[in-house]
Motif scaffolding. Structure first.
Motif: not given
Length: 451
Positions: A227, A248, A347
């Motif tokens: 992330g 993330m 993502g």
């Protein structure tokens, strides 16, 4: 390596350590002028003569070593307050000092930067003026504890080494890799200029590890999650960059692991505001922005009718971080229409039609719970299971954590609009969020555009 030498004011060597004799290659040297070149002697003499008793100075000069080469050394020269005491010198080879510093910058097991070294590297980049754009990522090994427990720590160490090797290979000269914990890594990619280039690197690391540890039945036994975010667009200091990247990484884990997530404000929300952690006032501003979305939907979806129901539902799923929306008939409790948000490997999100059969909960269990206005919220952890055993079982079986249910009493066909988040979702709805969901549901109900 340090060498100890004692001299007088004429640079005569009165005593020295054995290591110094080995460094210069012979013990017959009586004066420093025999091993220090004449061009450096004058500054060395000035340093020695200029020392105030009881103080020390630092001087740099060259010394001819046992290979016959001239090497730069740094010497701390100290003069005692007692005039009869020798002048003491603590000499260090500068090249050896550099090598020691460089050695301390690399993790012994993996060969990548140590935690302190890569943090310093990232912070130095962030302090440049004008700011330099670069991607900042955190990465760790999924379920690493189970690898250690199942195969032993030696296998665990080997996995860490292979992950570091793969990261270094795919990052190449585009940035640096550091190890910041047991199975945790940091990537600083200062020479990656585009998101497609970034995705290529991240995919390369991920695929190499996945394929390397695929078993005979093609089950992935070791995977990684990543992330990260872009500096300075997404945050403007190290702590905030780390925080947003950590969020993330956590999101990548909750979405199923074996993936990377690049922070995107319109997808993941305003985790940070103006490069810093949001204050209460700024949270209120974000809530106002959500309200602006509701007002925009009222204009485009309900009044002008130039926005489709699908597009409106997608905006609601993304903005409020929900997973699914369902429309149920009033009697059958079967889904007439549903939309599901699915995180992709890169993502982003895609949307699919979905359905959910509530008929197993039976109307006697369902209607008493949701025959209220304007909406009812059910959290599986707070549900009174003794009163609603079938519905509680239904939520567990369908992996549902929170349901926000709006009962349409004004629509011609009646029915329910259900907003859902699953057990792995990071969705946290506020009181203003519930009000917004009620407003939107009423819009759909009054528009007559229910599916």
């Amino acid at each position: 390596m340090s060498y100890f030498v004692e001299i007088d004011e004429n640079l005569n060597i009165l005593d020295c350590s054995k290591s110094f004799i080995m460094y210069i290659g012979h013990g017959s040297v009586k004066n420093l002028d025999m091993i220090v070149p004449s061009t450096d002697l004058s500054s060395l003499r000035d340093a020695v003569h200029g020392i105030v008793p009881g103080r020390s100075v630092l001087s740099c000069f060259r010394v001819r070593n046992n290979n016959g080469d001239l090497s730069w050394v740094a010497a701390t020269i100290e003069k005692s307050v007692k005039p009869d005491d020798n002048i003491k010198m603590d000499i260090s080879d500068i090249q050896s000092m550099k090598a020691d510093v460089e050695k301390e910058s690399y993790d012994k097991m993996t060969g990548v930067y140590t935690k302190s070294a890569i943090i310093e590297y990232a912070q130095n980049l962030m302090q440049k003026s004008p700011p330099k754009h670069f991607y900042f990522f955190l990465m760790d090994i999924d379920n690493f504890k189970s690898v250690n427990d199942s195969f032993g720590h030696m296998m665990g160490d080997n996995v860490i080494i292979e992950v570091a090797k793969a990261a270094k290979k795919h990052v190449g000269d585009k940035g640096v890799v550091g190890r910041i914990g047991g199975d945790e890594f940091m990537l600083v990619l200062e020479k990656v200029n585009t998101e497609p280039e970034l995705r290529e690197i991240l995919r390369g690391i991920r695929y190499e590890i996945r394929e390397k540890y695929m078993d005979e039945k093609e089950n992935k036994t070791v995977t990684i999650s990543m992330g990260g975010a872009l500096f300075p667009d997404n945050a403007k200091d190290y702590d905030s960059m780390f925080q947003i990247s950590d969020k993330m990484l956590y999101l990548a884990k909750t979405k199923g692991k074996d993936r990377y997530i690049i922070y995107t404000p319109h997808v993941h929300g305003n985790i940070l505001y103006d490069g810093k952690v949001m204050t209460i006032a700024q949270h209120m501003l974000i809530n106002n922005q959500k309200s602006d979305l509701i007002m925009g939907l009222m204009d485009k979806f309900m009044m002008k009718r130039n926005l489709s129901l699908n597009a409106a539902l997608e905006k609601m799923l993304i903005t409020y971080n929900l997973d699914e929306i369902f429309f149920l008939g009033d009697e059958s409790l079967s889904t007439s229409f549903g939309l599901k948000k699915i995180a992709d490997d890169d993502g982003g999100h895609r949307f699919e039609n979905a359905g959910l059969d509530f008929s197993s909960t039976v109307p006697e269990d369902f209607h008493p719970m949701f025959d209220t206005y304007p909406l009812k919220v059910v959290n599986m952890f707070d549900l009174q299971r003794e009163n609603y055993p079938r519905f509680a079982s239904f939520m567990v079986e369908n992996n549902l954590r929170v349901l926000v249910v709006y009962h349409m009493t004004l629509a011609q066909k009646g029915g329910y609009i259900i907003f859902a988040s699953n057990t792995s979702s990071s969705c946290r709805l506020s009181e203003t969020d519930f009000a917004d969901l009620a407003y939107f549901s009423r819009m759909v109900e009054l528009s007559g555009r229910c599916p």
